[in-house]
Design an enzyme around this catalytic site. Structure first.
Site, PDB file in Angstrom:
ATOM      1  N   GLY A  46      19.872 -31.344 -12.204  1.00  0.00           N
ATOM      2  CA  GLY A  46      18.583 -30.761 -12.552  1.00  0.00           C
ATOM      3  C   GLY A  46      17.505 -31.763 -12.222  1.00  0.00           C
ATOM      4  O   GLY A  46      17.801 -32.936 -11.959  1.00  0.00           O
ATOM      5  N   CYS A  73      25.405 -35.207 -11.300  1.00  0.00           N
ATOM      6  CA  CYS A  73      24.043 -35.706 -11.088  1.00  0.00           C
ATOM      7  C   CYS A  73      23.322 -35.883 -12.429  1.00  0.00           C
ATOM      8  O   CYS A  73      23.690 -36.758 -13.198  1.00  0.00           O
ATOM      9  CB  CYS A  73      23.296 -34.784 -10.132  1.00  0.00           C
ATOM     10  SG  CYS A  73      21.763 -35.507  -9.547  1.00  0.00           S
ATOM     11  N   TYR A  74      22.361 -35.033 -12.750  1.00  0.00           N
ATOM     12  CA  TYR A  74      21.702 -35.155 -14.050  1.00  0.00           C
ATOM     13  C   TYR A  74      22.734 -35.043 -15.181  1.00  0.00           C
ATOM     14  O   TYR A  74      22.652 -35.746 -16.195  1.00  0.00           O
ATOM     15  CB  TYR A  74      20.612 -34.075 -14.193  1.00  0.00           C
ATOM     16  CG  TYR A  74      19.940 -34.071 -15.543  1.00  0.00           C
ATOM     17  CD1 TYR A  74      18.917 -34.959 -15.821  1.00  0.00           C
ATOM     18  CD2 TYR A  74      20.349 -33.181 -16.537  1.00  0.00           C
ATOM     19  CE1 TYR A  74      18.313 -34.975 -17.075  1.00  0.00           C
ATOM     20  CE2 TYR A  74      19.749 -33.186 -17.787  1.00  0.00           C
ATOM     21  CZ  TYR A  74      18.727 -34.083 -18.050  1.00  0.00           C
ATOM     22  OH  TYR A  74      18.130 -34.089 -19.269  1.00  0.00           O
ATOM     23  N   HIS A 160      26.674 -34.734  -5.328  1.00  0.00           N
ATOM     24  CA  HIS A 160      26.765 -33.277  -5.471  1.00  0.00           C
ATOM     25  C   HIS A 160      28.012 -32.733  -4.774  1.00  0.00           C
ATOM     26  O   HIS A 160      27.983 -32.479  -3.572  1.00  0.00           O
ATOM     27  CB  HIS A 160      25.513 -32.616  -4.889  1.00  0.00           C
ATOM     28  CG  HIS A 160      24.323 -32.797  -5.764  1.00  0.00           C
ATOM     29  ND1 HIS A 160      23.988 -31.909  -6.755  1.00  0.00           N
ATOM     30  CD2 HIS A 160      23.418 -33.795  -5.828  1.00  0.00           C
ATOM     31  CE1 HIS A 160      22.918 -32.338  -7.395  1.00  0.00           C
ATOM     32  NE2 HIS A 160      22.543 -33.490  -6.849  1.00  0.00           N
ATOM     33  N   GLU A 162      29.140 -29.860  -4.901  1.00  0.00           N
ATOM     34  CA  GLU A 162      29.020 -28.427  -4.607  1.00  0.00           C
ATOM     35  C   GLU A 162      28.406 -28.134  -3.243  1.00  0.00           C
ATOM     36  O   GLU A 162      28.461 -27.011  -2.777  1.00  0.00           O
ATOM     37  CB  GLU A 162      28.212 -27.730  -5.718  1.00  0.00           C
ATOM     38  CG  GLU A 162      26.714 -28.040  -5.767  1.00  0.00           C
ATOM     39  CD  GLU A 162      26.356 -29.323  -6.516  1.00  0.00           C
ATOM     40  OE1 GLU A 162      27.253 -30.166  -6.712  1.00  0.00           O
ATOM     41  OE2 GLU A 162      25.184 -29.486  -6.885  1.00  0.00           O
ATOM     42  N   ASP A 218      23.737  -4.800  -2.622  1.00  0.00           N
ATOM     43  CA  ASP A 218      23.984  -4.661  -4.064  1.00  0.00           C
ATOM     44  C   ASP A 218      23.859  -3.215  -4.536  1.00  0.00           C
ATOM     45  O   ASP A 218      24.732  -2.696  -5.227  1.00  0.00           O
ATOM     46  CB  ASP A 218      23.008  -5.534  -4.871  1.00  0.00           C
ATOM     47  CG  ASP A 218      23.057  -6.990  -4.449  1.00  0.00           C
ATOM     48  OD1 ASP A 218      24.071  -7.378  -3.837  1.00  0.00           O
ATOM     49  OD2 ASP A 218      22.085  -7.718  -4.710  1.00  0.00           O
ATOM     50  N   LYS A 364      26.865 -12.589  -5.167  1.00  0.00           N
ATOM     51  CA  LYS A 364      26.721 -11.809  -3.940  1.00  0.00           C
ATOM     52  C   LYS A 364      28.014 -11.781  -3.106  1.00  0.00           C
ATOM     53  O   LYS A 364      28.415 -10.724  -2.624  1.00  0.00           O
ATOM     54  CB  LYS A 364      25.602 -12.443  -3.094  1.00  0.00           C
ATOM     55  CG  LYS A 364      25.174 -11.620  -1.931  1.00  0.00           C
ATOM     56  CD  LYS A 364      24.051 -10.755  -2.352  1.00  0.00           C
ATOM     57  CE  LYS A 364      23.389  -9.990  -1.263  1.00  0.00           C
ATOM     58  NZ  LYS A 364      22.243  -9.271  -1.829  1.00  0.00           N
TER      59      LYS A 364
END
Ligand code: XMP
Length: 579
Positions: A46, A73-74, A160, A162, A218, A364
Site C-alpha cells: 500500500g 511490501c507495506y 512484490h 505478485e 460480465d 474477470k
C-alpha cells in the site's frame, strides 16, 4: 487478503485463486476473530508509511491465530513495526527490477534459485527484523528483503511477488500457501456453475429477471447463467443501441445472443435520441453527462414498456468481485453502476433487495472461464473492454480553428485531451513529434513529458498526407459524418490488428479521431494501444513496424483522414481514452 491500500491487493488475491486456493479481500483492520478458520492471511502492499498517523494497520491477534501470515511490501513493514523490529523512513526509495540473494531458502523459497530477479517499489526500509525472525534474503540496497519465523509461520517480503517482473513470485506464493499454510488446491470457478444456478433460483424465487446487457463479458455471462438457471421464459435482456457503437457491434451482439439460443434480448434503437442530444457539443464532461442522462431515459422507458418494475421482476447485473469492494472499484464499474443505479425505478429494486448478481465473488479471468463453459465463443470472451459512452469519447471536437505551433522538441497540437496526475484530472494540449513511433521516440516522450510543462501526452507521426506545418486544428463538433469516419477507421485498425496477432498482445486499443488536418482532409487518427491489468495504470505499447505501416496505409486511404499519430504516453500522466 488484508487490504492495506488498493490495487495490489486484488492482483495478489487473483494470483492466489489462480493457484487453486479461494481468496477473499477484507479491510486490513478486520478483527482476528472474524478471520477464524482461515488457513492463510496475506497483508498487502500500500502507499502509506507505517509512521503516518492513520495509516492502515492489522489486528495483532492475527499473528497468534495459528494461520500463516505473509506481509508484502507495506505488509512486511507493518509486521516488523507491530512485532518489535525497526522500519526506517527511506529518503529516495527503490523502484524497479532488483536481484535478490537468498541466504536461507527455507520453505518460502524452496525450489527457487539463490539469485533471482524481483520487483521492488518502496520508500521505507526494514533495518532490524522482529526478535525470533531470521533474515532470508536481501538485495544490494535492501538487506532485509525477506524474513521469516518458521515456527510461528510468519513471513514478510519487501518485494512484490505478485507482479510478472518477479518471475519466481508465483512459486513463492505457492510455497506459502501449500508448504507453509497447508492449503488445499480446490478452487475452480468452472465447478461453481451448478451452485450459481442454485443461488440464482433462490434469489429469484418465482420472479423473472431482466438485464441491461452491453455485449461486455460480465453482463453476457451473468445473463446466460440466469438463462440456464431459470429458462428463457423468465429472463429478458435489453440492449441499448446508442448510435455510438463500433461498426457492426449491435448486429454482432444480436447474433451472439441468438447463436447461444438466448432469443430473449431486445434491442432498443436510440441512435437519433443520443446523436440529437450530442449535436454541437464539444466539452468532454458535457458529452458524458448527456450520454448518462440519455441512458437513464432509455432504460426507464424500456423498463416501463416491458413492465419490468412490477413485483414479478428482479434486476440482474454483471457486477464482479472487484466492483463489490470499495477499494477496488474500477472506473468502468463505477460508471456502469451509476448508469443502472440512477434509474429511479431500478434504484428502488436495489433498495428492496430485488437484485441478482451471480458473479459478485468472481474475478474477470474467472468470469471468462465460466463463460467458456457456457459456450460463449473465445474471441468474444477475449474482447478488449469498450467504454459505455462508446465512440463519443474517442471523437474529439474543437470550439474554433487553431494553428499548430513549433517548439524545439516538436509541434504543439492544440487538441485538448484528458490526463490524470495523482487524483486530479488534467485537460491539456498534445505534443506531436515529427518522427516515427519507435523505441527511441518512446524514450524521448517519457523524458519530454517530465521536462516540459503544459502537456499530458506525446504522440509521434506514423504517416501523413501533409507535413505538420501545413496542418491545423479546425472547429468541429460531434456529427454523424465524423462518427462514421471514426467508425471506419476503428474497423480497419481492428481488422488488421486482430489478423496480425497484435490484439492478443495488448489490453485495449482505442482509435481516436482528432480534428487536426487540412482543408480537404480535416481529421486525423490517433492509435492508442495499451497494456494494463485493470485500466487504472497503463503502458503504451509500440506496434511492429510492418503492421503499423499496413494500418497507416489503410487509414490514409480513407476519406477525410490527413495523418496517423501514435500515442506514446503511459497512464499516468495521460489516460487511456482521450475524451
Ligand atoms: P481512462 O481513460 O480513464 O480509462 O484511462 C480507463 C478504462 O476505463 C474505460 N472507461 C470506461 N468504461 N464507461 C465504461 O464502461 C465509461 O464511462 C468509461 N470511461 C472510461 C476505458 O475504456 C479504459 O478501459
Amino acid at each position: 487478503m488484508l487490504d492495506a491500500g488498493g490495487q495490489y491487493c486484488h492482483l495478489i488475491a487473483r494470483k492466489v485463486r489462480e493457484l487453486g486456493v479461494y481468496a477473499e479481500v477484507q479491510p486490513s483492520d478486520t478483527p482476528a476473530s472474524r478471520l477464524a478458520g482461515r488457513k492463510a492471511v496475506i497483508i498487502s502492499g500500500g502507499p502509506s508509511s507505517v509512521y503516518e498517523p492513520g495509516s492502515p494497520t492489522v489486528d495483532p491477534e492475527i499473528f497468534r491465530s495459528g494461520a500463516g501470515v505473509l506481509g508484502i511490501c507495506y505488509g512486511h513493514q507493518l509486521m516488523v513495526h507491530l512485532l518489535g523490529g525497526v522500519v526506517e523512513r527511506g529518503e529516495k526509495g527503490e523502484y524497479g527490477v532488483a536481484t535478490l540473494e537468498v541466504h536461507a531458502p527455507g520453505e518460502l523459497f524452496a525450489g527457487t534459485e539463490p539469485r533471482q530477479q524481483i520487483w521492488m517499489s518502496h520508500r521505507d526500509l526494514v533495518t532490524a527484523p522482529p526478535p525470533s525472525f531470521a533474515v532470508l534474503a536481501g538485495t544490494s540496497t535492501c538487506a532485509i528483503a525477506a524474513m521469516g519465523d518458521a515456527e510461528r509461520r510468519l513471513y514478510g517480503v519487501q518485494f512484490h511477488p505478485e507482479v510478472i517482473h518477479s518471475p519466481r513470485g508465483k512459486d513463492l506464493l505457492a510455497n506459502f500457501l501449500f508448504r507453509i499454510c497447508r492449503c488445499t488446491q480446490d478452487w475452480d470457478p468452472s465447478h461453481q456453475i451448478p451452485q450459481l444456478e442454485e443461488e440464482i433460483r433462490a434469489a429469484a424465487g418465482d420472479r423473472k429477471v431482466f438485464f441491461f446487457v452491453s455485449g461486455g463479458v460480465d453482463s453476457t455471462v451473468a445473463y446466460l447463467l440466469c438463462l440456464r438457471a431459470l429458462g428463457p421464459a423468465r429472463v429478458r435482456g435489453v440492449y441499448v443501441d446508442t448510435g455510438l457503437m463500433r461498426e457492426g457491434e449491435t448486429e454482432a451482439v444480436e447474433q451472439m445472443f441468438a447463436s447461444l439460443g438466448a432469443g430473449t434480448v431486445t434491442v432498443e434503437h436510440a441512435r437519433d435520441r443520443f446523436l440529437g442530444a450530442l449535436a454541437g457539443v464539444v466539452e468532454p464532461e458535457r458529452k458524458r453527462q448527456i450520454i448518462g442522462a440519455e441512458f437513464l431515459r432509455v432504460q426507464e422507458h424500456a423498463a416501463e414498456r416491458w413492465h419490468l418494475l412490477d413485483g414479478h421482476w428482479v434486476l440482474g447485473q454483471g457486477t464482479i468481485y472487484p466492483d463489490t469492494i470499495e477499494s477496488g472499484g474500477t472506473k468502468q464499474s463505477a460508471t456502469i453502476k451509476t448508469h443502472h443505479n440512477r434509474v429511479e425505478g431500478v434504484r428502488r429494486l436495489i433498495e428492496e433487495g430485488r437484485l441478482v448478481e451471480p458473479l459478485h465473488s468472481f474475478y474477470k479471468d474467472e468470469v471468462r472461464e465460466i463463460g467458456k463453459l457456457l459456450g460463449i465463443p473465445p474471441d468474444w470472451l477475449d474482447r478488449h473492454p469498450f467504454p459505455g459512452p462508446g465512440l463519443a469519447i474517442r471523437c474529439l471536437c474543437s470550439e474554433a480553428d487553431f494553428p499548430f505551433s513549433r517548439l524545439q522538441e516538436g509541434w504543439v497540437m492544440p487538441v485538448h485531451s484528458v490526463g490524470v496526475q495523482g487524483d486530479s484530472r488534467s485537460y491539456a494540449p498534445v505534443l506531436a513529434l515529427d518522427r516515427p513511433p519507435d523505441a527511441e521516440a518512446k524514450a524521448a516522450a517519457t523524458d519530454l513529458i517530465n521536462r516540459l510543462r503544459g502537456f499530458n501526452r506525446v504522440v509521434a507521426l506514423a504517416a501523413s498526407h501533409a507535413p505538420l506545418a501545413a496542418m491545423r486544428v479546425r472547429a468541429s463538433v460531434m456529427c454523424e459524418t465524423r462518427l462514421e469516419r471514426l467508425r471506419r477507421a476503428d474497423a480497419a485498425v481492428r481488422r488488421i490488428s486482430r489478423a496480425g496477432g497484435f490484439d492478443a498482445r495488448i489490453w485495449q486499443f482505442p482509435v481516436v479521431l482528432i480534428p487536426a488536418g487540412t482543408d480537404d482532409r480535416p481529421d486525423s487518427v490517433v492509435l492508442r494501444p495499451v497494456d494494463s491489468v485493470d485500466g487504472m495504470t497503463a503502458e503504451s505499447v509500440l506496434m511492429p513496424e510492418p503492421l503499423l505501416r499496413t494500418v497507416a496505409e489503410a487509414l490514409l486511404a480513407l476519406p477525410g483522414i490527413a495523418a496517423v499519430f501514435f500515442d506514446l504516453t503511459n497512464k499516468p500522466p495521460a489516460t487511456i481514452e482521450w475524451e
